[in-house]
Design an enzyme around this catalytic site. Structure first.
Site, PDB file in Angstrom:
ATOM      1  N   THR A 198     -15.213  69.973  98.912  1.00  0.00           N
ATOM      2  CA  THR A 198     -15.056  71.150  98.060  1.00  0.00           C
ATOM      3  C   THR A 198     -13.930  70.998  97.040  1.00  0.00           C
ATOM      4  O   THR A 198     -13.988  71.579  95.961  1.00  0.00           O
ATOM      5  CB  THR A 198     -14.796  72.369  98.966  1.00  0.00           C
ATOM      6  OG1 THR A 198     -15.807  72.387  99.974  1.00  0.00           O
ATOM      7  CG2 THR A 198     -14.822  73.658  98.187  1.00  0.00           C
ATOM      8  N   HIS A 322     -20.371  39.376  73.804  1.00  0.00           N
ATOM      9  CA  HIS A 322     -21.369  40.262  74.406  1.00  0.00           C
ATOM     10  C   HIS A 322     -22.645  40.248  73.570  1.00  0.00           C
ATOM     11  O   HIS A 322     -23.747  40.104  74.086  1.00  0.00           O
ATOM     12  CB  HIS A 322     -20.836  41.693  74.515  1.00  0.00           C
ATOM     13  CG  HIS A 322     -19.834  41.884  75.610  1.00  0.00           C
ATOM     14  ND1 HIS A 322     -19.904  42.921  76.492  1.00  0.00           N
ATOM     15  CD2 HIS A 322     -18.753  41.156  75.964  1.00  0.00           C
ATOM     16  CE1 HIS A 322     -18.880  42.844  77.344  1.00  0.00           C
ATOM     17  NE2 HIS A 322     -18.171  41.782  77.039  1.00  0.00           N
TER      18      HIS A 322
END
Lengths: 440, 440
Positions: A198, A322
């Site tokens: 919670t 990349h």
């Protein structure tokens, strides 16, 4: 079966279950990573988000969209929260959705009596079990909690609908208290017990331990609810499934109290990396973007720039090394395939970090012909301008075209109308061999 | 020592180490949760973010702000990326910051020779070790990788500065290959070895296993780098520290390739929940908001609405039962204390989910006097209007004041100028006993 631990991800993204690097874990027979269900709580937890006010029409639109996406359960705000909340709950129950409809109430007969009359398929009951909540919220001891739980559970069961019992703030509750009450309600015959982080304090290994222990104590399914205060709500959900939990509470964009809970889209990203076939067989993941836009508009927020899947740059590749590898094979730098989500990848080549492979593929797109050495030379020119200021695609194209025309017709500048038509961006590359070999 | 597993969080947030619920884990003696360092990569990984273009002035401003925050290392873009990148690297090295300055290069002598001349305190070397990268990026085998690594490492060490060797895409690399190369470079005497989840595929238990195994193979420190494609970058970082990693790569807001890496602020939230004393002793966490605003402005993004700590609603409590307990004791629903970050909490009471405890504290703030029963009555009126439309604070105040005036002077309406001055929102409650008892 391509899954083999450390080399778990196959090139075509098929059935690539992520396992531990060292082969099967003795405990992994409990895993529900390939057998999980979603309890979608945008219309309950999400209503607790600071900005949320859903009128009836919006609630129905959201419920239908969630049902279309394929969520297993839709959880609604307690009918005792307000009169309209009760009416909306009844209206959504009457829609005849495939998803089961739940409502979420306190562990109290007053709430339960109202809930069972709304037409829901099940009731989610919650009560605080931590010392904090017992002291500062309801002020009851564990015996009282157990007795209330038994009364409510037996009442809801007598109406022939599903019942879940959850503790609240489970990770700050006493373990023995928790196991005691879970065993008690399991024996009475709840459909699910719930663990709730919670306050968002739990971490993955703690989650795994608690779920696994609880799994040895109860026979019913285990549901988990994770808040995101410390950024672990997706990972905790995944680890809970590994430990044997079956159901995860999510909301669209994670909206809920404070900074929210496990987001639907982010969890889908995580689960697809684990078992793409299972996820795609159950959920329409290409609708995640529409779902997120629907909710973002309803609660007046922007999609976070760094959102998994739908963040504006989730499939944008920039650094030279990349870009080079992505052009050769997208799996080198992508664990998710943008096409699964109706999205496209983007190679960002207009910057100083660019590399000659990205520039070469742009040259090809422009229908120009340069050797590798010439591409390297023009790349240096682009990097030089990229050092001075932010570049856009037109800048790069101009440099390439000028370089090309200098090579081919050194004394005559072409008119701009003579330039070839080019696509606006280097995007939407698919993984077909044909295209890939062209780009290699 | 308040830490005792399941009841780990003390009321005053002091030294509340999160442990496993079942007491010490035999492996936890390796944990660096209370002994970690940050390698801040906004000026390297962050430059690979789609929107990033940092000019020299901005880079220096960012580097100074990071240094002031207290990061242990600042990592910069490779000096071979562009001429200005090299100059900026030299300029930042000359600032005389407390943080050590690193630059990040490919595992290649051409890069290493340039790097060591910039004045950096250390060099981070990376090379792709996965089958994907070996095939589609550099095309080299493990023997070649090992030989390049040895040459580069010995060269950098000969210059008397730090050296890290990292694999790339470590979680899709062959485990034996990885351990082999790590042991080799450890024997030569690297300062750190790096594990990189370059594609964002790793999950926490997998991270824990790999880090723990590597820990048994090398003597040097272990650094970890996690991408966030599947939303696990914070949790993976935490679990890596539990497994014995010492250093985590972060960037402000997590900016980097695609949707980025472990965010500095989010990791701070996670680590404070684990060991607040350690974090506060090293890092100026009250500057997180300023740091994030600086970067958000530089790369033209908004702070995500759901960002840990600084998201606009990270400390906003809405549901009635939450508000009630928060008013009694903030720890009931907060694992982080907003005052640690120079922030305040906010109780959202102007909505249909509100409860009478929140309304009662608003009544008190308005200097009005109503009994509990009257507060419950006026709460029902507020919920009724909240069912019809979104409320603001003025709406609630009007209802309360009208209700109050009806009670006290049923026949004479007060003029608006006669109303008491009230604070704009119910915010900034601190945890002092004095204030709390007033609100109880």
């Amino acid at each position: 079966m391509s899954a083999n631990g450390f080399k778990a991800v196959s090139e075509n993204f098929s059935h690539n279950v992520q396992q531990n690097p060292y082969g099967p874990n003795p405990a992994d027979f409990l895993s529900n990573v390939s057998n999980f269900q979603l309890i979608e709580s945008t219309l309950r937890e999400g209503e607790q988000f600071a900005n949320a006010f859903f009128d009836t029409e919006t609630k129905i639109k959201i419920a239908k969209a969630l049902d279309d996406f394929g969520v297993d359960y839709i959880e609604l705000t307690s009918p005792v929260a307000s009169e309209q909340s009760r009416k909306d709950c009844e209206a959504i129950c009457k829609l005849g959705l495939k998803a089961k409809i739940l409502t979420h109430i306190r562990c109290h007969m007053d709430d339960a009596r109202v809930a069972v009359e709304t037409g829901v398929d099940g009731v989610d009951v919650v009560i605080g079990t931590s010392q904090f909540l017992r002291q500062y919220s309801h002020g009851k001891d564990m015996n009282y909690i157990a007795q209330s739980a038994i009364e409510v559970i037996e009442f809801v069961k007598s109406k022939g609908i599903e019942i879940r019992f959850s503790s609240e703030d489970s990770f700050r509750s006493d373990l023995v208290d928790l196991l005691n009450i879970y065993r008690t309600v399991d024996k009475i015959g709840v459909n699910r017990v719930g663990i709730a982080d919670t306050v968002g304090c739990a971490n993955p290994r703690q989650v795994y331990e608690l779920v696994r222990t609880l799994k040895s104590v109860v026979n019913c399914d285990i549901e988990c609810h994770f808040h995101n205060d410390t950024g672990c709500a997706i990972a905790n959900a995944y680890t809970a499934l590994e430990g044997g939990a079956r159901l995860i509470d999510v909301s669209v964009l994670g909206i809920g109290e404070r900074n929210g809970i496990t987001p639907l889209g982010g969890l889908m990203a995580r689960m697809i990396a684990a078992d793409r076939d299972y996820v795609l067989s159950k959920y329409k993941v290409h609708k995640i973007r529409d779902l997120e836009n629907l909710i973002a508009e309803a609660v007046q927020v922007n999609i976070p720039f760094n959102n998994p899947i739908t963040g504006f740059c989730a499939f944008t590749h920039k650094a030279g090394i990349h870009a080079k590898a992505i052009l050769a094979n997208p799996s080198t730098y992508e664990i998710l395939s943008p096409s699964d989500f109706g999205l496209t990848r983007y190679i960002h080549f207009a910057n100083r970090l660019t590399g000659w492979n990205a520039i070469k593929s742009r040259v090809d797109q422009l229908n120009l012909h340069l050797t590798d050495a010439q591409c390297k030379e023009v790349t240096e020119k682009i990097k030089k301008l990229g050092d001075v200021r932010q570049l856009n695609i037109d800048d790069v194209d101009s440099i390439i075209k000028e370089f090309h025309s200098d090579l081919t017709t050194p004394l005559v500048k072409p008119t701009s109308s003579g330039l070839p038509k080019v696509p606006h961006v280097l995007e939407g590359l698919d993984e077909s061999e044909e295209k890939r070999s062209k780009l290699d």
